[in-house]
Design an enzyme around this catalytic site. Structure first.
Site, PDB file in Angstrom:
ATOM      1  N   ARG A  37       0.736  -5.919   8.855  1.00  0.00           N
ATOM      2  CA  ARG A  37       0.930  -6.466   7.513  1.00  0.00           C
ATOM      3  C   ARG A  37      -0.371  -6.959   6.885  1.00  0.00           C
ATOM      4  O   ARG A  37      -0.404  -7.330   5.719  1.00  0.00           O
ATOM      5  CB  ARG A  37       1.921  -7.627   7.546  1.00  0.00           C
ATOM      6  CG  ARG A  37       3.276  -7.231   8.044  1.00  0.00           C
ATOM      7  CD  ARG A  37       4.167  -8.434   8.101  1.00  0.00           C
ATOM      8  NE  ARG A  37       4.614  -8.806   6.789  1.00  0.00           N
ATOM      9  CZ  ARG A  37       5.766  -8.442   6.256  1.00  0.00           C
ATOM     10  NH1 ARG A  37       6.606  -7.714   6.940  1.00  0.00           N
ATOM     11  NH2 ARG A  37       6.099  -8.819   5.052  1.00  0.00           N
TER      12      ARG A  37
ATOM     13  N   CYS B  32       0.095  -9.889   4.562  1.00  0.00           N
ATOM     14  CA  CYS B  32       0.105 -11.127   5.321  1.00  0.00           C
ATOM     15  C   CYS B  32       1.377 -11.223   6.163  1.00  0.00           C
ATOM     16  O   CYS B  32       2.442 -10.800   5.751  1.00  0.00           O
ATOM     17  CB  CYS B  32       0.020 -12.375   4.460  1.00  0.00           C
ATOM     18  SG  CYS B  32      -1.399 -12.433   3.393  1.00  0.00           S
TER      19      CYS B  32
ATOM     20  N   HIS C 224      -7.336  25.026 -14.366  1.00  0.00           N
ATOM     21  CA  HIS C 224      -7.417  24.281 -15.626  1.00  0.00           C
ATOM     22  C   HIS C 224      -8.400  23.114 -15.522  1.00  0.00           C
ATOM     23  O   HIS C 224      -8.339  22.187 -16.326  1.00  0.00           O
ATOM     24  CB  HIS C 224      -6.026  23.819 -16.052  1.00  0.00           C
ATOM     25  CG  HIS C 224      -5.100  24.976 -16.309  1.00  0.00           C
ATOM     26  ND1 HIS C 224      -5.218  25.797 -17.409  1.00  0.00           N
ATOM     27  CD2 HIS C 224      -4.087  25.497 -15.569  1.00  0.00           C
ATOM     28  CE1 HIS C 224      -4.285  26.755 -17.344  1.00  0.00           C
ATOM     29  NE2 HIS C 224      -3.605  26.586 -16.238  1.00  0.00           N
TER      30      HIS C 224
ATOM     31  N   GLU D   3      -5.733   8.261   3.463  1.00  0.00           N
ATOM     32  CA  GLU D   3      -5.557   6.884   3.925  1.00  0.00           C
ATOM     33  C   GLU D   3      -5.963   6.675   5.377  1.00  0.00           C
ATOM     34  O   GLU D   3      -6.413   5.594   5.734  1.00  0.00           O
ATOM     35  CB  GLU D   3      -4.145   6.364   3.661  1.00  0.00           C
ATOM     36  CG  GLU D   3      -3.086   6.903   4.564  1.00  0.00           C
ATOM     37  CD  GLU D   3      -1.709   6.324   4.271  1.00  0.00           C
ATOM     38  OE1 GLU D   3      -1.598   5.122   4.053  1.00  0.00           O
ATOM     39  OE2 GLU D   3      -0.730   7.110   4.275  1.00  0.00           O
TER      40      GLU D   3
ATOM     41  N   TRP E  94      -3.954 -10.484   4.572  1.00  0.00           N
ATOM     42  CA  TRP E  94      -4.442  -9.397   3.706  1.00  0.00           C
ATOM     43  C   TRP E  94      -4.896 -10.108   2.438  1.00  0.00           C
ATOM     44  O   TRP E  94      -4.076 -10.590   1.654  1.00  0.00           O
ATOM     45  CB  TRP E  94      -3.321  -8.401   3.417  1.00  0.00           C
ATOM     46  CG  TRP E  94      -3.785  -7.169   2.709  1.00  0.00           C
ATOM     47  CD1 TRP E  94      -4.265  -6.028   3.285  1.00  0.00           C
ATOM     48  CD2 TRP E  94      -3.815  -6.935   1.294  1.00  0.00           C
ATOM     49  NE1 TRP E  94      -4.595  -5.109   2.307  1.00  0.00           N
ATOM     50  CE2 TRP E  94      -4.324  -5.637   1.079  1.00  0.00           C
ATOM     51  CE3 TRP E  94      -3.456  -7.702   0.173  1.00  0.00           C
ATOM     52  CZ2 TRP E  94      -4.482  -5.091  -0.193  1.00  0.00           C
ATOM     53  CZ3 TRP E  94      -3.619  -7.155  -1.093  1.00  0.00           C
ATOM     54  CH2 TRP E  94      -4.127  -5.852  -1.258  1.00  0.00           C
TER      55      TRP E  94
ATOM     56  N   ASN F  99       2.281 -16.566   2.630  1.00  0.00           N
ATOM     57  CA  ASN F  99       2.220 -15.150   2.237  1.00  0.00           C
ATOM     58  C   ASN F  99       2.703 -15.086   0.796  1.00  0.00           C
ATOM     59  O   ASN F  99       3.776 -15.590   0.487  1.00  0.00           O
ATOM     60  CB  ASN F  99       3.133 -14.346   3.178  1.00  0.00           C
ATOM     61  CG  ASN F  99       3.354 -12.925   2.711  1.00  0.00           C
ATOM     62  OD1 ASN F  99       2.621 -12.422   1.861  1.00  0.00           O
ATOM     63  ND2 ASN F  99       4.358 -12.272   3.255  1.00  0.00           N
ATOM     64  N   GLY F 100       1.902 -14.499  -0.081  1.00  0.00           N
ATOM     65  CA  GLY F 100       2.294 -14.401  -1.491  1.00  0.00           C
ATOM     66  C   GLY F 100       1.147 -14.809  -2.393  1.00  0.00           C
ATOM     67  O   GLY F 100       0.004 -14.956  -1.929  1.00  0.00           O
TER      68      GLY F 100
ATOM     69  N   LYS G 108       0.829  -2.838   5.607  1.00  0.00           N
ATOM     70  CA  LYS G 108       2.054  -2.035   5.671  1.00  0.00           C
ATOM     71  C   LYS G 108       3.050  -2.416   4.585  1.00  0.00           C
ATOM     72  O   LYS G 108       3.615  -1.569   3.931  1.00  0.00           O
ATOM     73  CB  LYS G 108       2.676  -2.232   7.050  1.00  0.00           C
ATOM     74  CG  LYS G 108       3.971  -1.472   7.259  1.00  0.00           C
ATOM     75  CD  LYS G 108       3.694  -0.133   7.862  1.00  0.00           C
ATOM     76  CE  LYS G 108       4.926   0.724   7.991  1.00  0.00           C
ATOM     77  NZ  LYS G 108       4.608   2.128   7.740  1.00  0.00           N
TER      78      LYS G 108
ATOM     79  N   GLU H 254       1.791  14.362  -0.617  1.00  0.00           N
ATOM     80  CA  GLU H 254       1.897  13.506   0.570  1.00  0.00           C
ATOM     81  C   GLU H 254       0.803  13.872   1.581  1.00  0.00           C
ATOM     82  O   GLU H 254       0.212  12.993   2.210  1.00  0.00           O
ATOM     83  CB  GLU H 254       3.296  13.640   1.187  1.00  0.00           C
ATOM     84  CG  GLU H 254       3.501  12.915   2.505  1.00  0.00           C
ATOM     85  CD  GLU H 254       3.254  11.419   2.465  1.00  0.00           C
ATOM     86  OE1 GLU H 254       3.077  10.852   1.381  1.00  0.00           O
ATOM     87  OE2 GLU H 254       3.217  10.797   3.549  1.00  0.00           O
TER      88      GLU H 254
ATOM     89  N   LYS I 222      -1.819  11.157   3.019  1.00  0.00           N
ATOM     90  CA  LYS I 222      -1.933  10.870   4.458  1.00  0.00           C
ATOM     91  C   LYS I 222      -3.366  11.071   4.916  1.00  0.00           C
ATOM     92  O   LYS I 222      -3.924  10.257   5.636  1.00  0.00           O
ATOM     93  CB  LYS I 222      -0.968  11.792   5.199  1.00  0.00           C
ATOM     94  CG  LYS I 222      -0.364  11.262   6.428  1.00  0.00           C
ATOM     95  CD  LYS I 222       0.853  10.359   6.252  1.00  0.00           C
ATOM     96  CE  LYS I 222       0.758   9.290   5.223  1.00  0.00           C
ATOM     97  NZ  LYS I 222       1.982   8.646   4.861  1.00  0.00           N
TER      98      LYS I 222
END
Ligand code: F6R
Length: 601
Positions: free
Chosen positions: A27, A2, A500, A484, A73, A99-100, A596, A477, A481
């Site tokens: 965000r 948010c 294994h 996502e 978000w 936001n929160g 983000k 990584e 990447k």
């Protein structure tokens, strides 16, 4: 998670808020809304989806010099128009963006608000209704706001309009980020400075449990008991141009390309007068006094931490552990006697990391934050800080912050080695300059990397990256990447671990991309490639010129020091993910379900 903006001044607030929200869209992008207050009242516009959808429904004939905005978000309540912010109190007098997460919102609802009709499923609406409830009981607005926030458990950054007061914008924060920005005849509110960078470069940080009454030409900060606080503003080091895409089609591509320049900037920032790499002596001392380092981070920053562990242990011989923030709180390892905690966070606002910081500070342990955002919560609250100097990272997928984090961790390793009088077998500045050149050479190979993405990843639902040693950390990584931004199910495995269990997933055509940059494991990783190739995998080897390369390797990276290879590997892994995302027609800069800055735990 948010984004919030607010404006009080003399210009048309609508356009300023929409620009601010566009800057903050990384965000959260489930829904968005603005509220504009003028002599006719408060006008709320909100819409599901992106800011572009909101722009279409904002009435251009509504003019106001006071307003608030939000990009969401979703946490509580589906991402739809009804749950989009702003939310209003029953009478419409108060309008809020938040936001929160208010953890006890159900309890507050039952305790104070029975009989009040709610218009959303959000925790946020409870705050605005509660403020009105206390005002109806005869309290002033500020008092009602303080009383509400004292009862709210959880995290919040809020901006509040009062229809009966055209001259004040109220804001408050606890755990979630919020800044106020200062202008000439106007003031603004923003979740971060990039949102309002077109308006001002002067900002004031807010601390937890503070309330601000913002007017056109001033601001008053108070704590929840009504005591005045004073704080000087600071000037941000970037400007509006740094947040623009320019000629690039996506921020992600721009930020990938910026990496050699970021590395050179870091070398300048951390080079002392004698031409050697130097870190703050207090940090070097804290590292030398620690018997063990604990790196704590999430996602890509965690992956940078894994590489950092390797560098710190190999170069400086300091035992180092790496932990995922969200696990650390309840899965706390047995700590050494004199630990030093290192938090790695691009945003400096990640809630999971912050909760570990709060916990270990209470235990009395020293803390260091590596962050890209000066003035961020993790930066302020740690004992020591080191900045990444990567410039604003706007694409949701982290790229240049990842390599900047690895570089700063290398600086830490080098400084710790020097403090311990361990002689290095390489000249760090020279080797890191070679890395910047090698990154540039890889950036110039976009056509090849695009072709690799087409050949290996255009018709697949899954893919594997394999590597050994430091390459294994790179693979983790690389897989993150890829998944996502392109939504291809990807995993990063230690080459020797495949047989294994995971090798059962290999079938005809499964793409397996192997990083092979380390001489000591070159033969072993190539054997692993053979093992999967025999079982039908479609294999691609990414090796290093003059060290591990063999004829027929699909990608050969320019040679750099064996400790620094992840910095160069970053470029192909990021570009392959980028081109795979384009092939899959994904929204590269704003992948689905992500945000983000992850400011909720
Ligand atoms: C992935 C990505 C995330 C972040 C993670 C931590 O591309 O960006 O995995 O790395 O959310 O964020 P920061 O570094 O801001 O703490």
């Amino acid at each position: 998670m948010c984004g919030i903006v607010g404006y009080i001044g003399n210009q048309d607030a609508g356009g300023i808020l929409l620009t601010g929200l566009s800057n903050l869209e990384y965000r959260g992008y489930d829904s968005a809304g603005i509220a504009l207050q003028n002599a006719d009242g408060v006008h709320v516009f909100k819409e599901k989806g992106r800011i572009a959808a909101l722009r279409k429904i904002v009435d251009p004939d509504v003019h106001a010099t006071l307003g608030i905005g939000h990009t969401r978000w979703a946490t509580h309540g589906e991402p739809n128009r009804r749950n989009a912010h702003p939310h209003q109190s029953a009478s419409g007098r108060f309008t809020i963006v938040h936001n929160g997460v208010i953890d006890n919102y159900n309890l507050l609802k039952k305790q104070y608000l029975t009989g009040v009709a709610f218009h959303s499923d959000t925790d946020t609406e409870v705050i605005v209704q509660l403020i009105e409830h206390f005002v109806n009981d005869g309290m002033g607005v500020e008092e009602a706001l303080r009383k509400t926030l004292k009862r709210a458990e959880g995290s919040y950054a809020i901006a509040l309009l009062d229809r009966e007061n055209d001259d004040t914008l109220y804001v408050a924060k606890n755990k979630s980020p919020l800044l106020i920005g200062l202008g000439d005849g106007f003031n603004v509110v923003a979740s971060d400075a990039t949102a309002m960078i077109q308006q001002t470069k002067q900002y004031v940080e807010l601390m937890d449990e503070e309330i601000v009454a913002l007017t056109r030409d001033g601001y008053t900060i108070k704590d929840l008991d009504g005591h005045r606080k004073t704080r000087s503003p600071y000037t941000v080091s970037f400007d509006a141009r740094d947040t623009e895409k320019g000629a690039y089609p996506h921020y992600m591509l721009k930020e990938i390309d910026e990496q050699p320049a970021v590395l050179r900037r870091l070398l300048q920032k951390y080079e002392d007068k004698n031409g050697t790499l130097a870190i703050d002596p207090a940090i070097a001392r804290a590292i030398s006094e620690a018997d063990r380092l604990y790196i704590v981070a999430c996602g890509t920053s965690y992956h940078a931490g894994l590489v950092g562990k390797e560098l710190i242990e190999r170069i400086a011989q300091v035992p180092t552990e790496v932990h995922i923030s969200s696990e650390f709180s309840y899965n706390t390892p047995l700590l050494s006697k004199n630990p030093l905690f290192i938090f790695i966070s691009q945003s400096g606002e990640t809630a999971d990391s912050r909760s570990v910081l709060v916990k270990v500070k209470k235990m009395g342990h020293p803390t260091l934050t590596l962050t890209n955002v000066e003035g961020s919560t993790l930066c302020r609250e740690a004992d020591y800080k080191m900045l990444l100097h990567a410039g604003p990272e706007i694409a949701v997928a982290s790229t240049k912050a990842y390599t900047a984090q690895i570089a700063v961790l290398a600086f830490i390793a080098i400084a710790a080695a020097e403090k311990k009088k361990i002689k290095l077998d390489f000249d760090p500045i020279h080797e890191l300059s070679l890395v910047a050149q090698a990154m540039e050479r890889m950036i110039d190979q976009k056509a090849l990397l695009k072709e690799i993405a087409r050949r290996y990843l255009s018709v697949t639902r899954n893919a594997f990256y394999i590597g050994r040693g430091i390459d294994y950390y790179v693979c983790q990584e690389a897989a993150l990447k890829l998944k996502e931004v392109s939504y291809i199910q990807a995993e990063g495995f230690a080459g020797g671990e495949l047989k294994h269990g995971t090798i059962a997933l290999i079938e005809d055509g499964t793409p397996v991309l192997a990083f092979a940059t380390q001489e000591n494991v070159n033969n072993s990783i190539r054997s692993n490639v053979q093992e999967v190739s025999t079982r039908g995998a479609y294999t691609c080897i990414i090796s290093m010129e003059g060290v591990t390369d063999k004829p027929g390797d699909q990608i050969v990276l320019p040679k750099v020091h064996r400790f620094l290879t992840p910095l160069v590997c970053a470029i192909p892994l990021q570009l392959i993910a980028y081109y795979a995302a384009l092939q899959n027609e994904c929204d590269v800069d704003k992948p689905r379900n992500l945000a983000k800055s992850v400011t909720v735990e």
